[in-house]
Design an enzyme around this catalytic site. Structure first.
Site, mmCIF file in Angstrom:
data_model
loop_
_atom_site.group_PDB
_atom_site.id
_atom_site.type_symbol
_atom_site.label_atom_id
_atom_site.label_comp_id
_atom_site.label_asym_id
_atom_site.label_seq_id
_atom_site.Cartn_x
_atom_site.Cartn_y
_atom_site.Cartn_z
ATOM 1 N N LYS A 15 0.833 -1.213 0.000
ATOM 2 C CA LYS A 15 0.000 0.000 0.000
ATOM 3 C C LYS A 15 0.870 1.266 0.000
ATOM 4 O O LYS A 15 0.662 2.168 -0.794
ATOM 5 C CB LYS A 15 -0.924 0.029 1.242
ATOM 6 C CG LYS A 15 -1.824 -1.188 1.383
ATOM 7 C CD LYS A 15 -2.718 -1.103 2.610
ATOM 8 C CE LYS A 15 -1.996 -1.125 3.955
ATOM 9 N NZ LYS A 15 -1.302 -2.402 4.254
ATOM 10 N N ARG A 90 -9.449 1.906 8.820
ATOM 11 C CA ARG A 90 -8.978 0.561 9.098
ATOM 12 C C ARG A 90 -10.088 -0.321 9.645
ATOM 13 O O ARG A 90 -9.889 -1.503 9.890
ATOM 14 C CB ARG A 90 -7.888 0.650 10.144
ATOM 15 C CG ARG A 90 -6.908 -0.477 10.027
ATOM 16 C CD ARG A 90 -5.595 0.065 10.121
ATOM 17 N NE ARG A 90 -4.515 -0.828 10.148
ATOM 18 C CZ ARG A 90 -3.386 -0.507 9.552
ATOM 19 N NH1 ARG A 90 -3.285 0.615 8.867
ATOM 20 N NH2 ARG A 90 -2.380 -1.316 9.632
ATOM 21 N N ARG A 127 12.013 -6.694 5.408
ATOM 22 C CA ARG A 127 12.093 -5.292 5.829
ATOM 23 C C ARG A 127 12.638 -5.186 7.255
ATOM 24 O O ARG A 127 13.326 -4.219 7.598
ATOM 25 C CB ARG A 127 10.720 -4.627 5.730
ATOM 26 C CG ARG A 127 10.783 -3.138 6.077
ATOM 27 C CD ARG A 127 9.487 -2.416 5.772
ATOM 28 N NE ARG A 127 8.395 -2.920 6.587
ATOM 29 C CZ ARG A 127 7.117 -2.560 6.434
ATOM 30 N NH1 ARG A 127 6.778 -1.724 5.482
ATOM 31 N NH2 ARG A 127 6.190 -3.055 7.224
ATOM 32 N N ARG A 133 11.917 -2.055 11.522
ATOM 33 C CA ARG A 133 10.647 -1.533 12.040
ATOM 34 C C ARG A 133 10.173 -2.419 13.190
ATOM 35 O O ARG A 133 10.179 -3.646 13.074
ATOM 36 C CB ARG A 133 9.610 -1.509 10.896
ATOM 37 C CG ARG A 133 8.551 -0.448 11.105
ATOM 38 C CD ARG A 133 7.675 -0.311 9.887
ATOM 39 N NE ARG A 133 6.350 -0.831 10.153
ATOM 40 C CZ ARG A 133 5.329 -0.714 9.333
ATOM 41 N NH1 ARG A 133 5.487 -0.100 8.176
ATOM 42 N NH2 ARG A 133 4.155 -1.217 9.642
ATOM 43 N N ARG A 144 -0.855 -8.713 13.272
ATOM 44 C CA ARG A 144 -1.320 -7.686 12.324
ATOM 45 C C ARG A 144 -2.202 -8.314 11.253
ATOM 46 O O ARG A 144 -3.213 -7.719 10.838
ATOM 47 C CB ARG A 144 -0.120 -6.977 11.687
ATOM 48 C CG ARG A 144 0.574 -6.002 12.653
ATOM 49 C CD ARG A 144 1.998 -5.685 12.245
ATOM 50 N NE ARG A 144 2.119 -5.021 10.965
ATOM 51 C CZ ARG A 144 3.266 -4.970 10.268
ATOM 52 N NH1 ARG A 144 4.364 -5.553 10.729
ATOM 53 N NH2 ARG A 144 3.299 -4.348 9.120
HETATM 54 P P1 AP5 Z 1 4.706 -1.506 1.964
HETATM 55 O O1 AP5 Z 1 4.549 -0.709 0.726
HETATM 56 O O2 AP5 Z 1 5.161 -0.828 3.212
HETATM 57 O O3 AP5 Z 1 3.362 -2.302 2.249
HETATM 58 P P2 AP5 Z 1 2.129 -1.901 3.160
HETATM 59 O O4 AP5 Z 1 0.952 -2.611 2.619
HETATM 60 O O5 AP5 Z 1 2.055 -0.414 3.283
HETATM 61 O O6 AP5 Z 1 2.609 -2.594 4.514
HETATM 62 P P3 AP5 Z 1 2.786 -2.040 5.971
HETATM 63 O O7 AP5 Z 1 3.493 -3.105 6.727
HETATM 64 O O8 AP5 Z 1 3.403 -0.681 6.005
HETATM 65 O O9 AP5 Z 1 1.266 -1.911 6.366
HETATM 66 P P4 AP5 Z 1 0.545 -2.034 7.687
HETATM 67 O O10 AP5 Z 1 -0.855 -1.886 7.258
HETATM 68 O O11 AP5 Z 1 0.823 -3.225 8.525
HETATM 69 O O12 AP5 Z 1 1.214 -0.842 8.510
HETATM 70 P P5 AP5 Z 1 0.778 0.632 8.872
HETATM 71 O O13 AP5 Z 1 2.005 1.424 8.813
HETATM 72 O O14 AP5 Z 1 -0.434 1.069 8.140
HETATM 73 O O15 AP5 Z 1 5.646 -2.738 1.627
HETATM 74 C C1 AP5 Z 1 6.041 -3.664 2.609
HETATM 75 C C2 AP5 Z 1 7.434 -4.199 2.241
HETATM 76 O O16 AP5 Z 1 7.344 -4.912 1.008
HETATM 77 C C3 AP5 Z 1 8.471 -3.083 2.024
HETATM 78 O O17 AP5 Z 1 9.715 -3.514 2.470
HETATM 79 C C4 AP5 Z 1 8.462 -2.891 0.497
HETATM 80 O O18 AP5 Z 1 9.678 -2.399 0.021
HETATM 81 C C5 AP5 Z 1 8.170 -4.291 0.013
HETATM 82 N N1 AP5 Z 1 7.417 -4.326 -1.247
HETATM 83 C C6 AP5 Z 1 6.435 -3.466 -1.654
HETATM 84 N N2 AP5 Z 1 5.971 -3.818 -2.860
HETATM 85 C C7 AP5 Z 1 6.665 -4.926 -3.226
HETATM 86 C C8 AP5 Z 1 6.627 -5.770 -4.387
HETATM 87 N N3 AP5 Z 1 5.786 -5.529 -5.399
HETATM 88 N N4 AP5 Z 1 7.476 -6.833 -4.412
HETATM 89 C C9 AP5 Z 1 8.330 -7.087 -3.383
HETATM 90 N N5 AP5 Z 1 8.417 -6.319 -2.262
HETATM 91 C C10 AP5 Z 1 7.582 -5.253 -2.200
HETATM 92 O O19 AP5 Z 1 0.306 0.455 10.404
HETATM 93 C C11 AP5 Z 1 1.229 0.099 11.418
HETATM 94 C C12 AP5 Z 1 0.510 0.135 12.760
HETATM 95 O O20 AP5 Z 1 0.059 1.473 13.043
HETATM 96 C C13 AP5 Z 1 -0.755 -0.725 12.870
HETATM 97 O O21 AP5 Z 1 -0.475 -2.070 13.190
HETATM 98 C C14 AP5 Z 1 -1.524 0.010 13.970
HETATM 99 O O22 AP5 Z 1 -0.968 -0.312 15.241
HETATM 100 C C15 AP5 Z 1 -1.216 1.458 13.679
HETATM 101 N N6 AP5 Z 1 -2.190 2.064 12.781
HETATM 102 C C16 AP5 Z 1 -1.969 2.541 11.514
HETATM 103 N N7 AP5 Z 1 -3.081 3.033 10.981
HETATM 104 C C17 AP5 Z 1 -4.058 2.858 11.912
HETATM 105 C C18 AP5 Z 1 -5.438 3.147 11.929
HETATM 106 N N8 AP5 Z 1 -6.064 3.701 10.874
HETATM 107 N N9 AP5 Z 1 -6.145 2.822 13.061
HETATM 108 C C19 AP5 Z 1 -5.528 2.277 14.137
HETATM 109 N N10 AP5 Z 1 -4.225 1.961 14.172
HETATM 110 C C20 AP5 Z 1 -3.490 2.257 13.062
#
Ligand code: AP5
Length: 189
Positions: A15, A90, A127, A133, A144
């Site tokens: 994402k 979310r 990652r 992270r 998660r």
């Molecule tokens: P990346 O692009 O970061 O993927 P992502 O889907 O954004 O994954 P995240 O782990 O960042 O999402 P998440 O939803 O768990 O975390 P968030 O920060 O929202 O890519 C991931 C990896 O894969 C990277 O290393 C990238 O380089 C690699 N990659 C990408 N595309 C690729 C491809 N095509 N091929 C190979 N590799 C690839 O949330 C974190 C925490 O914050 C949550 O757990 C929660 O505690 C809190 N939080 C965030 N938002 C909320 C909310 N709205 N409400 C409540 N709590 C929240």
């Protein structure tokens, strides 16, 4: 014309990666609640202190904290003509709160990135080595994924039932190939 797009998908689906590219292409801000919360943790703000332990455990931060943070961000002038939301809403409660806080349609289209679970875990463990992270360890990744299934997946039915189209995009493959699918999906919508 600006666009109001939500990227949906499990942890590691890409994402953030795709939203960064699309935001640049569309000229709208990329608004990631995960990035904003990690900044708050790094800066040691009150929000960051409350959110840090929940994030490290893979649990969601309380809705009211995240909703207030996003409402403030969306009130800034650069979001007036569109935005890409990543990681918010979310759950259905956050989606309803967003609709209440924005005049007009808060989300015009949802892009759902799908990737097999084994690949998600591989990407996040990779990652962990590269970026360190806090929540990219095996136990927290499993948590998660559970939270995604129970809290976030219901949005896949919620948005179409509220008249917002959702397009599923295969998130497997090279980043630029996935991005080409994203662009194609928006062009044909
Ligand atoms: P990346 O692009 O970061 O993927 P992502 O889907 O954004 O994954 P995240 O782990 O960042 O999402 P998440 O939803 O768990 O975390 P968030 O920060 O929202 O890519 C991931 C990896 O894969 C990277 O290393 C990238 O380089 C690699 N990659 C990408 N595309 C690729 C491809 N095509 N091929 C190979 N590799 C690839 O949330 C974190 C925490 O914050 C949550 O757990 C929660 O505690 C809190 N939080 C965030 N938002 C909320 C909310 N709205 N409400 C409540 N709590 C929240």
């Amino acid at each position: 014309m600006g666009r109001r797009v939500l990227f949906l998908g499990p942890p590691g689906a890409g994402k953030g990666t795709q939203a960064t590219l699309l935001a640049r292409a569309l000229g709208v801000p990329h608004i990631s609640t995960g990035v904003m919360l990690r900044e708050a943790v790094a800066e040691g703000t009150e929000l960051g202190r409350q959110a840090g332990a929940l994030m490290a455990a893979g649990d969601l931060v309380p809705d009211e904290m995240v909703v207030a943070m996003v409402a403030e961000r969306l009130s800034r002038s650069d979001a007036a003509c569109g935005y890409l939301l990543d990681g918010f809403p979310r759950n259905v409660e956050q989606a309803d709160a967003l609709d209440r806080s924005v005049a007009g349609d808060a989300i015009e289209i949802v892009l759902l990135l799908t990737v097999a679970e084994d690949e998600l875990v591989d990407r996040l463990l990779k990652r962990a080595v590269e970026d360190g992270r806090d929540d990219d360890n095996e136990d927290t990744i499993r948590r998660r994924l559970e939270v995604y299934r129970s809290e976030t997946e219901p949005l896949i039915d919620h948005y179409p039932s509220h008249g917002v189209p959702i397009i599923t995009i295969d998130g497997l493959g090279a980043v630029e190939d996935v991005f080409a699918r994203v662009v194609m999906a928006l062009a044909h919508e």
